[in-house]
Write an enzyme that holds these catalytic residues in place. Structure first.
Site, short mmCIF file in Angstrom:
data_model
loop_
_atom_site.label_atom_id
_atom_site.label_comp_id
_atom_site.label_asym_id
_atom_site.label_seq_id
_atom_site.Cartn_x
_atom_site.Cartn_y
_atom_site.Cartn_z
N ASP A 158 86.89 28.30 45.38
CA ASP A 158 87.26 28.91 44.10
C ASP A 158 88.68 28.50 43.70
O ASP A 158 88.99 28.34 42.52
CB ASP A 158 87.17 30.44 44.25
CG ASP A 158 87.17 31.17 42.92
OD1 ASP A 158 87.02 30.53 41.88
OD2 ASP A 158 87.35 32.40 42.95
N HIS A 198 86.35 41.12 44.39
CA HIS A 198 86.95 39.81 44.08
C HIS A 198 87.79 40.01 42.81
O HIS A 198 87.27 40.01 41.70
CB HIS A 198 85.81 38.81 43.85
CG HIS A 198 86.25 37.41 43.57
ND1 HIS A 198 86.06 36.39 44.47
CD2 HIS A 198 86.89 36.86 42.52
CE1 HIS A 198 86.55 35.27 43.97
NE2 HIS A 198 87.06 35.53 42.78
N CYS A 214 88.72 31.00 37.19
CA CYS A 214 87.44 30.48 36.72
C CYS A 214 87.64 29.47 35.60
O CYS A 214 88.33 29.74 34.63
CB CYS A 214 86.58 31.63 36.21
SG CYS A 214 85.04 31.06 35.49
#
Lengths: 310, 310
Positions: free
Chosen positions: A27, A219, A252
């Site tokens: 990530d 998260h 993201c």
């Protein structure tokens, strides 16, 4: 190196141990513009394990067209030093990714779902409902292969297109993932907007629906500075698995204001001070982040790294 | 502008209202290298009041040799627009500072004490015990003038020279300040090392010594990213006054790693999400921080400001 004074929470409400699910290599790096060579990635993962991590999400089998940074997934997996008791989960988006995971001998995978219709459309090119059609064959093969599957649920606490997200909808989608065979749900605050009461409300909604906190991970993103405050509340509610990214790498690629995951160092500072065991050594993490910052050409956004490495 | 989804804490343990003690113009600017003209300072304070703040610590009567940035204290106090129900406390270190406070018609002052021997020596050039000799005449005159006095207690959760700090010692020093006539104690994590359990333990030590949470404020620094997590715990313990600095300006000039006070915007994001009333408008604060960043020539370290103004 300065260390926090250890003073456990006097309420006794917090867990004795927390497992950090380290997401930095996957990530953290997936949206990184600077090309990181596979050898640096494997060294990064080896360093994280040497620092004491027992779960390091290593890479992703998303199509290289979407995430070119992780096109070297197989090479990275072949290069890392395997260690007893350490898991290296890999993100698997679809059936083709599953082929690659099996070829690489992966034992732990993760699937990535959306809690909202809008993000399912934007990120997965599917509707909220039809995303499950994508997961079903993956889950069936995972079961046949004896793999453990984690379910990521994104936009749990707010969606940049839809705005507010109803906790009841989150629970419905989350339960679908568990029913499909996920052993754990990671509740993602993809755009970092969650606040402490909201976190508690969502966790209690899962508990009320019969989902124990032993199946939930959190998260958080630090976009609005809320990640650790939200973590404290999650621990009070009984959560014992917390996602974090060493150095605060990442965010993201398809979400706004993705200023980053909770930094593992900031989390470990807090847990060390609380006397909560993680098994992870703070100094080794700070060294690793400083080393990685050299490769990326910019300082870590982690407050702890800045304070201790500066 | 994005706003947090409002979802109050389901435990009902948090207060309905929190008073933010805004320290930006004093604590935020005191160590600022860029000279900020008095007219900018008064405009800053006026903007903070327009944003809804009811307590804005305006300046300091510390000797200009030590804090040259605030040498214009009298000019700033003369320039700000007075508003009904808004207090503008001023830091007063000694008898000479008190002369100036009285000349300026100040009604609210603050004194600055150390919880540790080492910091008393470094910051005040006095011992832990003898610092009170400095405060006594100030407190006596404040009482005669009908002024309200806040007591800052620094190095409450750790000291960069002494290391760990015993909560019992903190309570002893804090009670001395209250006994001298302070209406409120602000517990300062001057080097930003505190973690959540430590905060709870210190607050409970005060409560056990008969000091109610209505006399306690908390003053956290975000050096290790812990400020908001610590604030959540303080609110759970019943604290309703929280110090913060708009834009995250400042830090202590005589303490290491002074990467800044808790940013008011990060605090307000959390409290807005929790449905806790502050009376302060987030958008107006972000505008003010962006404007001030222009004067200082660098971006705000506040995560919320970066996310919303970016």
């Amino acid at each position: 190196m300065r260390r926090p004074q250890v003073l456990p929470d006097p309420t006794g409400a917090l867990p004795d141990r927390v497992t950090i699910w380290e997401v930095g290599p996957r990530d953290g790096l997936q949206n990184e513009a600077t090309v990181v060579p596979a050898a640096v990635k494997t060294a990064f993962i080896d360093r994280l394990v040497a620092a004491g991590h027992t779960i390091v999400e290593a890479t992703s089998f998303v199509h290289p067209k979407w995430v070119p940074q992780l096109a070297d997934a197989a090479e990275v997996l072949a290069g890392i030093t395997r260690a007893e008791g350490v898991a290296f989960p890999v993100l698997v988006p679809n059936d083709r990714g599953m082929d690659r995971a099996i070829e690489c001998g992966v034992t732990d995978i993760a699937v990535f779902a959306s809690a909202t219709e809008a993000f399912a459309q934007k990120n997965l090119n599917r509707g909220l409902e039809s995303q499950f059609e994508m997961f079903e064959p993956v889950m069936a093969r995972a079961q046949a292969e004896g793999m453990r599957v984690r379910g990521y649920l994104s936009m749990v606490f707010g969606d940049q297109w839809e705005g507010d997200v109803d906790p009841a909808q989150v629970v419905t989608v989350g339960r679908r993932l568990l029913d499909l065979g996920c052993h754990q749900l990671s509740l993602g605050d993809t755009i970092g907007v969650a606040t402490a009461g909201h976190v508690r409300a969502v966790l209690r909604a899962f508990a009320d629906a019969g989902v124990g906190m032993d199946r939930i991970a959190v998260h958080f993103h630090d976009t609005y500075g809320q990640a650790l405050a939200n973590t404290v509340v999650a621990l009070e509610e009984g959560v014992t698995v917390v996602d974090a990214s060493t150095g605060g790498l990442g965010g993201c690629p398809y979400a706004e204001s993705a200023t980053g995951n909770l930094a593992t160092e900031d989390l470990v500072w807090m847990l060390d001070g609380l006397g909560v065991h993680t098994g992870v050594d703070l100094a080794a993490l700070v060294d690793t982040s400083t080393w990685m910052a050299g490769h990326l050409g910019r300082p870590s956004p982690s407050r702890v790294v800045r304070a201790l490495a500066g």
